[in-house]
Design a protein around this motif. Structure first.
Motif, PDB file in Angstrom:
ATOM      1  N   UNK A 148      -0.872   0.955   6.330  1.00 41.15           N
ATOM      2  CA  UNK A 148      -0.436   2.085   7.126  1.00 41.15           C
ATOM      3  C   UNK A 148      -0.815   3.411   6.459  1.00 41.15           C
ATOM      4  N   UNK A 149      -0.591   3.456   5.136  1.00 41.82           N
ATOM      5  CA  UNK A 149      -0.934   4.676   4.394  1.00 41.82           C
ATOM      6  C   UNK A 149      -2.408   5.007   4.460  1.00 41.82           C
ATOM      7  N   UNK A 150      -3.212   3.955   4.424  1.00 45.81           N
ATOM      8  CA  UNK A 150      -4.654   4.175   4.408  1.00 45.81           C
ATOM      9  C   UNK A 150      -5.204   4.447   5.795  1.00 45.81           C
ATOM     10  N   UNK A 194      -2.545   9.323  12.265  1.00 43.73           N
ATOM     11  CA  UNK A 194      -2.044  10.671  12.020  1.00 43.73           C
ATOM     12  C   UNK A 194      -2.035  11.056  10.550  1.00 43.73           C
ATOM     13  N   UNK A 195      -1.589  10.117   9.686  1.00 41.08           N
ATOM     14  CA  UNK A 195      -1.365  10.498   8.296  1.00 41.08           C
ATOM     15  C   UNK A 195      -2.254   9.735   7.312  1.00 41.08           C
ATOM     16  N   UNK A 237      -4.924   8.093   4.780  1.00 41.72           N
ATOM     17  CA  UNK A 237      -5.837   8.730   3.836  1.00 41.72           C
ATOM     18  C   UNK A 237      -7.270   8.742   4.372  1.00 41.72           C
ATOM     19  N   UNK A 279      -7.682  11.140   7.071  1.00 44.95           N
ATOM     20  CA  UNK A 279      -7.535  12.453   6.444  1.00 44.95           C
ATOM     21  C   UNK A 279      -8.892  12.908   5.879  1.00 44.95           C
TER      22      UNK A 279
END
Lengths: 295, 319
Positions: free
Chosen positions: B145-147, B151-152, B154, B157
């Motif tokens: 999910x972080x990667x 929307x958020x 990495x 990003x």
């Protein structure tokens, strides 16, 4: 020292590069979580996640420890099932391994087959689930449901058996002469010699119980009985968490649950393992190599 | 191996001991084995008659044996909808991909670790490589999910910062086969390289010295000595994996995709299908049918592979 020739230098350079890149890939995702948990939530909403904390903030941790009852409860469940499960698993598997290693036990190979067969053929999830829920009422006995399903492993029995069969028979024989029965021999003579295997298998078993969420997903009905990983699972999957947290009385948060809150929860749930494993990894490495050779 | 030993024992003993005499002589041993025997009886053998649920319209109230018979309806449904083909294909193809990719990367890492590196570096890098092994798939799901979150995440990003358009990974099936392989390799890398490294350290160093004296360079030593001598380890690990080729890694597929419906075509393996049909749609008969096919297919594969190996290379036979 010999001078390093060209081919060795080339090989070294490639080797270092590959290992460094892969090792970084292994830890960076964890760093990502850690730095996210230490960031300011609003900054993450704008800039997204990054490898370094953005606008360092402990707000997420403050939020967790403002109402520590749930996470403390999950810790309690996990520690309890890890300790009980590991102890019982070691007891059952080491005894079975000992019996199957005894050459004077005539039914050795028949019992080995009895265990082995279950590793190549199983009834599958559904009949097992029906048995556990309808006949053993696992949903009403949360702790049993979390400890029992993974209590026995024939693989561990094999590791115990092969280690124990290398202990010279003379040791057991001389104790027998002195009138010790098989159980006393096992407890007083064999087990003390098996300390390294006990440590290795105990750690594998503990890791399994600590990381288990599957049995909780199948059988746990009350949030108070969730072990750490399943609790974390519900927090991460926000939709679930939203309904669950707001349903449980007493906990009021303005916005549920924020990005950093999820990450901080992940850190709190995983922290102990990440901190402990570098010190015990030699036991795991021992287990991994035994497993491959004798499995 | 075991059979040979058993035969020798029979030769030594004039008569096979009867159960009663054995119980009397080794009663304590029987008692010590009892917990394991009972456990396996209850949790492994007792569910086996329950497999008939695959031929029933299971109804909680009527219980396992009281429910009405459904004939082959559950199986018919699996084949008609094509669900069984899809999940079986996914399971087998992913497992084959995992076996091959894991092996290549693990052996490469083990060779590099064994050939070149200093003690300190070896230890630190091995600790780092092992980290994913100790992390649960739940946490790996958080990492995904972080990667990858739109929307958020990495990756998105970085993409948007460079003026590219964000990719909605969680809804785009075509990225996932690669992602599954990547994460599987990531999780197993430490474990596998430890196993291969110990096999490499077991190789007789005289062979290398002889090769060095003959002027073989390091690449020749790796490809002509190390890798061929890893063959037994590779075969043992392959055989262990072939037995599981029909078993999907439930925790991985379930957590990495968050059970996302958009990704079912590429993420549904037999184990996730069985679970979902049972818990979410309460279709016990159909999920039991899928599970039963999986059990028999797995059993058939193990038996076939073992029979072939016993003929070709008896030393490697599992039983």
């Amino acid at each position: 020292m010999k001078r390093k020739s060209g081919d060795v230098i080339v090989f070294n350079v490639i080797g270092y590069l590959v290992i460094i890149v892969l090792a970084l890939l292994c830890i960076l995702p964890v760093v990502l979580i850690l730095s996210g948990s230490l960031s300011d939530n609003a900054a993450i909403m704008i800039h997204g996640y990054s490898l370094l904390p953005q606008e360092f903030s402990l707000e997420a941790y403050r939020m967790i420890f403002k109402h520590p009852e749930e996470i403390a409860g999950a810790y309690r469940v996990t520690i309890l099932i890890t300790v009980c499960g590991t102890f019982l698993q070691l007891a059952i598997c080491s005894m079975a391994g000992y019996v199957l290693s005894r050459r004077n036990f005539a039914y050795r190979s028949r019992f080995s087959f009895y265990f082995f067969f279950t590793t190549i053929f199983s009834a599958g999830l559904v009949p097992w689930y029906i048995l556990c829920v309808q006949y053993f009422h696992f949903k009403e006995h949360p702790y049993l449901a979390l400890v029992l399903p993974s209590l026995f492993s024939y693989f561990y029995v094999i590791i115990f058996r092969s280690f124990m069969s290398e202990i010279p028979d003379a040791l057991a024989e001389s104790a027998k002469m002195d009138g010790a029965n098989e159980f006393v021999i096992f407890l007083r003579i064999i087990l003390p010699l098996c300390k390294p295997v006990l440590a290795t298998i105990g750690l594998f078993s503990a890791l399994h119980y600590w990381n288990d969420w599957y049995n909780a997903m199948l059988f746990s009905t009350k949030r108070a009985n969730y072990p750490l990983q399943y609790y974390l699972y519900t927090v991460i999957n926000a939709a679930n968490a939203l309904s669950n947290i707001s349903a449980s009385a007493g906990i009021i948060m303005d916005s549920l649950p924020t990005e950093t809150y999820k990450l901080a929860m992940t850190v709190v749930a995983t922290g102990p393992i990440v901190l402990v494993y570098p010190f015990v990894q030699k036991y795991f490495i021992k287990g991994m190599t035994i497993g491959a050779v004798k499995g | 191996m075991q059979k040979k030993k058993e035969k020798q024992e029979q030769k030594l003993k004039p008569r096979r001991p009867t159960l009663r005499s054995e119980l009397k002589k080794n009663g304590i041993l029987f008692c010590m084995l009892l917990p394991a025997v009972l456990y396996v009886l209850i949790f492994n053998y007792l569910p086996m008659p329950g497999m008939i649920v695959a031929f029933k319209n299971f109804n909680y109230g009527k219980g396992l044996f009281g429910s009405d018979w459904a004939g082959l309806k559950n199986f018919g449904y699996l084949f008609k909808t094509g669900a069984i083909w899809r999940v079986t294909k996914n399971t087998v193809v992913y497992n084959l991909l995992f076996i091959i990719c894991d092996m290549v990367v693990q052996i490469a890492v083990a060779v590099f670790l064994s050939e070149t590196l200093g003690r300190k570096f070896k230890k630190v890098s091995q600790t780092m490589l092992l980290l994913p092994y100790f992390i649960s798939w739940v946490v790996a799901g958080a990492i995904v999910y972080n990667l990858l979150s739109t929307d958020y995440g990495l990756i998105n990003h970085i993409l948007t910062a460079n003026g590219k358009e964000a990719v909605n990974f969680m809804n785009t099936p075509r990225y996932w086969p690669g992602l599954f392989v990547l994460f599987h390799v990531w999780k197993q890398l430490g474990y596998g390289s430890v196993v291969y490294l110990s096999a490499i350290t077991g190789i007789d160093s005289e062979i290398y010295e002889a090769a060095l004296a003959d002027g073989a360079n390091i690449f020749q030593r790796v490809f002509r000595i190390t890798i061929p001598l890893l063959k037994p380890t590779v075969i043992v690990l392959l055989l262990l994996n072939v037995g599981n080729i029909i078993k999907g890694d439930f925790a991985m597929f379930y957590n990495l995709t968050g059970n996302s419906a958009m990704l079912m075509d590429v993420s549904d393996v037999i184990d996730t299908f069985v679970y979902r049909s049972m818990i979410q749609t309460q279709n016990f008969g159909m999920s039991a049918a899928a599970g039963m096919l999986q059990s028999f297919l797995g059993f058939g594969i193990v038996m076939t592979v073992n029979t072939i190996i016993r003929k070709v290379e008896p030393d490697y036979a599992l039983f």
